[in-house]
Design an enzyme around this catalytic site. Structure first.
Site, PDB file in Angstrom:
ATOM      1  N   SER A  92       0.827  -1.200   0.000  1.00  0.00           N
ATOM      2  CA  SER A  92       0.000   0.000   0.000  1.00  0.00           C
ATOM      3  C   SER A  92       0.872   1.266   0.000  1.00  0.00           C
ATOM      4  O   SER A  92       1.621   1.486  -0.947  1.00  0.00           O
ATOM      5  CB  SER A  92      -0.964  -0.033   1.194  1.00  0.00           C
ATOM      6  N   ASP A 118     -10.330  -3.412  -5.344  1.00  0.00           N
ATOM      7  CA  ASP A 118      -9.749  -2.685  -4.216  1.00  0.00           C
ATOM      8  C   ASP A 118     -10.547  -1.402  -3.996  1.00  0.00           C
ATOM      9  O   ASP A 118     -10.549  -0.519  -4.857  1.00  0.00           O
ATOM     10  CB  ASP A 118      -8.288  -2.354  -4.515  1.00  0.00           C
ATOM     11  N   HIS A 171      -8.212  -4.696  -0.683  1.00  0.00           N
ATOM     12  CA  HIS A 171      -6.984  -3.975  -0.352  1.00  0.00           C
ATOM     13  C   HIS A 171      -6.167  -4.791   0.638  1.00  0.00           C
ATOM     14  O   HIS A 171      -6.503  -4.864   1.824  1.00  0.00           O
ATOM     15  CB  HIS A 171      -7.318  -2.597   0.233  1.00  0.00           C
TER      16      HIS A 171
END
Length: 404
Positions: A193, A327, A358
């Site tokens: 991320s 996501d 995610h």
């Protein structure tokens, strides 16, 4: 039981099935790669890329559920790997830490260190990081995990800042420390991320140590300006996710308020603690705190400077990017530039899954997923592919020099 009650139950079940996408079928990952020789290394080591990803049957086809379970639970049956915490005193007065974990098997020929940069507000103590570290150790890799400044309760902030979205100096300090400890090791950078954004930006900013042989980025958004504008919208729960991210960062600032919001710091950077506490979105929080501390004229300027998309073209290392189409934190339009990058640059690979949310990528089972996720398995294979590609290039260079 009345027909009306049965009808209500039927409607509720239909809605649940629609939300959970139970009727969906597993799909093979979509691959973008210009470099056939580079791709062949992953075909040999990661056959799972040619097989359907099978999410947990009842809820795994919902990106929202995968994301929520990841954020709340992390991983099931999570191990707690044993490592050593390294403390670094940085030139700006900050105290940086990273955790170092040695491989659990010693039969692997290559000396590989996986340098991990976690997601926003995460550290070596985060469940998904611990699970991956242990899995990588079991495959013969040394792991180093950056602890974002301000995240660990046991480590006090010693300067006027915490981590940010685009400053790569902390990650660079960890890499330099690793090379002092292990001068001959080869390093693969892995970022989750926000960490994916940081390692991509780090590799594209300047000339980096030759020991770094490649990078893997998972679920990053690439463009903070566009991503934030998208998350500010209310549809599809975008604003809810932004609120959670905002509260996460705000809690870190408030946890260290005695240092970060001391009278001297507030006066130096013109900070208003009430504005910081009242911020409901990341742009509001970054206007009240982050961009002032790091002396950017506007929040947009800071977001643009932080976005790895603006540095991809300068990367001179093999790169693998992994994203999921469902996501909820990364819209589809943010994925087009990285697809274009992978289709036009050698030693670049883009992997897109239909499901996974995610950082979720849970697999197996009807309700209860496997302890090791598809992402954990894939990451170890992708690291192996980068190592194989690196070794193949070394052999080719040696062969060419002998022929000459």
């Amino acid at each position: 039981m009345s027909p009306a009650f049965l009808a209500v139950i039927a409607v509720i079940l239909c809605i649940l099935f629609r939300i959970l996408n139970v009727s969906s079928t597993p799909q093979i990952p979509s691959i973008v790669c210009k470099d056939g020789q580079f791709m062949e290394c992953f075909n040999k080591i990661a056959p799972m890329l040619r097989e359907p990803y099978i999410p947990t049957r009842l809820w795994g086809f919902s990106g929202h559920i995968q994301t929520i379970i990841h954020s709340i639970v992390g991983r099931v049956k999570c191990p707690w790997p044993l490592g050593e915490r390294v403390y670094l005193a940085l030139t700006d007065g900050s105290t940086l830490t990273y955790d170092l974990y040695q491989p659990l098997i010693t039969t692997v020929e290559d000396d590989i260190t996986v340098a991990i940069c976690p997601g926003i507000g995460n550290s070596s103590e985060s469940v998904y990081i611990r699970t991956f570290v242990h899995y990588a150790q079991c495959h013969g890799y040394r792991c180093a995990v950056l602890n974002h400044i301000g995240v660990l309760d046991s480590v006090q902030v010693t300067s006027s800042r915490i981590f940010t979205y685009g400053h790569t100096d902390d990650y660079s300090a960890m890499i330099n420390s690793l090379l002092k400890k292990y001068p001959t090791t080869n390093i693969v950078s892995v970022g989750f991320s926000l960490g994916g954004n940081l390692i991509s930006k780090y590799l594209g900013e300047a000339k980096r140590p030759a020991n770094i042989i490649g990078g893997v980025s998972i679920c990053q958004g690439y463009n903070a300006v566009v991503a934030t504008q998208w998350l500010l919208k209310w549809q599809n729960f975008h604003r809810f996710y932004l609120y959670v991210l905002t509260e996460n960062v705000k809690s870190i600032i408030m946890k260290h308020r005695h240092v970060l919001l001391s009278d001297d710091i507030k006066q130096r950077y013109q900070l208003n603690e009430r504005d910081i506490a009242a911020a409901a979105t990341l742009p509001e929080l970054d206007e009240a705190y982050t961009r002032r501390v790091h002396q950017f004229p506007t929040v947009k300027d800071m977001y643009s400077w932080s976005s790895s998309l603006n540095y991809l073209a300068n990367i001179r290392r093999p790169m693998v990017f992994v994203n999921a189409r469902d996501d909820p934190l990364v819209p589809d339009n943010l994925l087009e530039p990285v697809k274009q990058f992978a289709s036009t640059h050698n030693q670049s690979l883009y992997i897109e899954l239909a499901n996974g949310g995610h950082l979720g990528f849970y697999e197996g089972g009807l309700v209860y997923p496997n302890p090791v996720t598809w992402l954990d398995r894939a990451l170890v294979s992708l690291i192996g592919g980068i190592v194989m590609s690196h070794n193949d290039l070394l052999v080719a260079k040696r062969t060419a020099s002998v022929v000459i």
